[in-house]
Structure formats: C-alpha cells, structure tokens
Design an enzyme around this catalytic site. Structure first.
Site, PDB file in Angstrom:
ATOM      1  CG  ASP A  37      14.411   1.048   4.666  1.00 38.85           C
ATOM      2  OD1 ASP A  37      13.394   0.373   4.943  1.00 38.85           O
ATOM      3  OD2 ASP A  37      14.500   1.719   3.620  1.00 38.85           O
ATOM      4  N   GLY A 156      15.028   7.612   2.565  1.00 34.99           N
ATOM      5  CA  GLY A 156      13.911   7.279   3.432  1.00 34.99           C
ATOM      6  C   GLY A 156      13.740   8.202   4.617  1.00 34.99           C
TER       7      GLY A 156
END
Length: 218
Positions: A37, A156
C-alpha cells in the site's frame, strides 16, 4: 476514503523493537519482498520531508534494491481506485469509500514505482493475502519467507504477517520500513507482529541477506 493526516513521529530504531520469540534467519533463496500500500493516497497522509515517511521510503528503496540484486521476487500490493460499496464491504464503515478517481491517487509513489519483472497485485482488504493472488505467487516461486514493509503497520502489515504465519510462510516485518497513524500504533503493531514472526530493522535484514550469500569457506 476519509482523508487522514498523520502527525510526525520518530521512526523506531533497533533499541525500540520487541524481542524475537523465535530465531529465524532470512534466506534469499526462500524469501520474497512485499511492499504494501505504498500509494500516493496513503503516503500523502504523512508530512513530506519529516519522520517517519522519509525513513519509510528510504528504507523500502534499500530493501527493494538488494532484493532485485539477489533475485528475490518483489511484490507490490495496492488498493484499486473506485471500488464499489460491495467490494469495500465493512471497510467502508470504518474508512469510507476508498481511493477515489483523483489523478495518480492509487499509483505507487514515484520513487518506488514498479519496474519490469516486479509484480503488482490488487488488494481489496488490508490483508494482502485475502481475495488476492499473493499466496499463489509465493507458492509458484517456491518462497516460504515474506519480508513485509509499507503501510499501515497495525492494519495491512500486521494482518498480512499474521496470515503468512497461518500459512506456514515465515513473516519478517521490517520495523523501520513500516509506518502508522501514530508512534503508539506503530509500536503496538510491532509487538503483535513479533508474536507471529521476526521484527527486524532494515540494516539487520540487509546484512542477513548478504551474509547468507557469502561463500561458506571465505
């Protein structure tokens, strides 16, 4: 996605990392690098030119450079722009509609932009394994160690590390190559990550990769 604004905080050094629960050594023949990300939308939440984002990008760049040199698979996970409410699911309740259609919002930051031979995988949940092809890719490459860096440490990064552990893939979370919404959440994520894998520094991991490559009788 609701626009976040992260206050500057110092990137933790090796003295701030949790003690390892197990002794594991990174092996360039077994490992892959996951950059999670690192998109303009998420990185833009951090004040440019300040900690922790300066060290975050520098350290990921160093990991990526050596990974390419040693032939490790380099994998990027990234949230697609314009997800529908059905694709966002419950994440929409917590974080809003996701990345919109702003130019380059979903792109990986320029310094880390994927290069030929690297892999860019879409992820629609914080966990890079869930509803994606990361597990299949690692199996196809014969890799059972995963170096994890990127954003956000308590979302994440942590969830991906936990899922790797559940799949008997050894996670190596690079404590100074991840960042979070605050220093407190960053530290909490690293403590939890140490329950399922190794938490290390960029320098320590780079040394480990190079040491494993050196001739045994040198």
């Amino acid at each position: 996605m609701r626009r976040l604004a992260v206050d500057p905080y110092p990137m933790p050094d090796r003295t701030a990392l949790p003690a390892p629960q197990v002794a594991r050594r990174i092996d360039p023949l077994r490992a892959a690098l996951l950059i999670h990300d690192m998109q303009n939308h998420f990185v833009g939440a951090f004040p440019a030119g300040s900690s922790p984002v300066v060290e975050l990008v520098d350290n990921i760049a160093a990991l990526r450079k050596l990974a390419r040199t040693l032939g490790l698979p380099v994998v990027f996970s990234a949230e697609p722009a314009g997800l529908t409410p059905g694709q966002r699911g419950l994440a929409a309740d917590m974080w809003g509609p996701g990345i919109g259609d702003e130019p380059d919002a979903a792109a990986i930051v320029a310094r880390l932009a994927p290069r030929p031979g690297e892999h860019l995988l879409a992820n629609v949940r914080h966990n890079a394994f869930l509803r994606g092809h990361l597990g299949r890719l690692l199996r196809a490459k014969g890799r059972d160690q995963l170096i994890i860096c990127g954003l956000y440490a308590h979302l994440g990064v942590l969830l991906t590390a936990a899922d790797a552990f559940m799949q008997d893939i050894q996670p190596f979370v690079v404590g100074d190559a991840v960042a979070d919404l605050s220093a407190e959440e960053h530290a909490l994520a690293l403590r939890w990550a140490a329950r399922s894998g190794m938490v290390c520094t960029t320098d320590g991991l780079l040394r480990g990769l190079l040491l494993h490559r050196e001739p045994k009788n040198a």
